[in-house]
Design a protein around this motif. Structure first.
Motif: not given
Length: 117
Positions: A24-25, A28-29, A84, A88
């Motif tokens: 996910e991270l 998104s990045r 998370e 992050t």
């Protein structure tokens, strides 16, 4: 042997959550950087699928040996609260707020309480 399978179940849940969150991270990045190129998302879909497989196996194995789904849920939520923020910081290089750090500490205590109490 049962203790070892409990440990494997908890590890599978943590690793599954970590892989799903990582996908996910990174998506998104990268998606923000590439201007919305959907081809870039395919590797992240595969990584999220692997994480999902580990989560399903961890839940099934954990419930089989712990006999309490709420312990498994607490472990999963605790894993999210621990993994998370760490990922992050590593991926986005953002400093967590005081509330995030407080939530992290509570997540760790919650997961430990669910496992040992």
């Amino acid at each position: 042997m049962t203790l070892m399978l409990k440990i494997v179940a908890v590890a599978a849940i943590f690793l599954g959550e970590a892989l799903s969150i990582l996908a996910e991270l990174i998506a998104s990045r990268q998606f923000g950087r590439t201007g919305g190129d959907l081809k870039m998302l395919w590797p992240m879909f595969l990584l999220a699928c692997l994480g999902g497989i580990l989560l399903v196996c961890g839940y099934a194995l954990g419930y089989m040996h712990l006999r309490n789904i709420w312990i498994i849920v607490a472990i999963s939520v605790g894993a999210i609260l621990v993994v998370e923020p760490i990922l992050t910081v590593l991926i986005f290089r953002d400093v967590p707020t005081a509330g995030s750090l407080f939530g992290l500490v509570l997540g760790v205590f919650g997961a430990l309480a669910a496992i040992f109490l």
